[in-house]
Design an enzyme around this catalytic site. Structure first.
Site: not given
Length: 197
Positions: A21, A75, A90
């Site tokens: 990520c 994250h 996201d």
């Protein structure tokens, strides 16, 4: 400009590698910086973690079943803020892409009022340009002891700077207040990105 998606991004148009990520968001920032819109100045890379490195997020693609949280060690998302709108991008979420800050907060962050304190999230908010110029990863965190990959790496070369080839842990470490960006609680993040919007 599309007010619902000012960055003109779709999930399909983004460079994406599962379990990376931090690099996915770096790639989005890099793409935005290369456009003539100057919208990179409205963008923030946001690392989510805590001192225990156990943070629940809902509405994630990796969830075992709908309605169940995923417990990440960290994250990374992108926040876009303009004078009248704040959006979250996201790539690992089942929510719309982009999603309004309010909807994402309500559905993915959820209230911490009755949450075990060990699960409370902290957020390192880094301006997009700063993230592009400072983040580096040699992907060593994704290798097992026998050097096999925990998850297949991106096909492009590792992201590095003149100063570093690996500083991912510095971004994740929420105790490191002197590192790039500002560390906020959930309530502080909400105030920062919803006040006046």
């Amino acid at each position: 400009m599309d007010r619902a998606n000012p960055l003109a991004l779709s999930k399909e148009s983004c460079v994406y590698t599962k379990c990376y990520c931090e690099e996915n968001i770096w790639k989005i920032c890099n793409h935005i910086e290369e456009t003539p819109s100057q919208l990179i100045d409205n963008c923030f890379a946001v690392f989510i973690s805590n001192t225990k490195k156990v943070i629940p997020l809902w509405m994630q693609e990796a969830a075992e079943s709908p309605g169940q949280p995923v417990f990440w060690d960290y994250h990374v998302i992108l926040i876009y803020q303009s004078n009248n709108k704040t959006l979250i991008y996201d790539l690992d979420s089942t929510l719309p892409f982009p999603c309004s800050f309010e909807e994402y907060s309500r559905s993915a962050f959820r209230s911490e009022e009755f949450m075990v304190s060990d699960f409370h999230r902290l957020f390192r908010v880094i301006p997009g340009r700063l993230y592009l110029s400072t983040f580096a990863s040699d992907r060593s965190h994704m290798k097992n002891e026998d050097t096999t990959w925990k998850a297949a790496p991106p096909s492009y070369t590792c992201i590095s700077t003149n100063e570093s080839s690996m500083n991912l842990d510095d971004f994740i470490d929420m105790n490191k207040k002197d590192w790039h960006g500002e560390v906020l609680s959930l309530s502080e993040l909400s105030h920062r990105f919803t006040a006046g919007s």
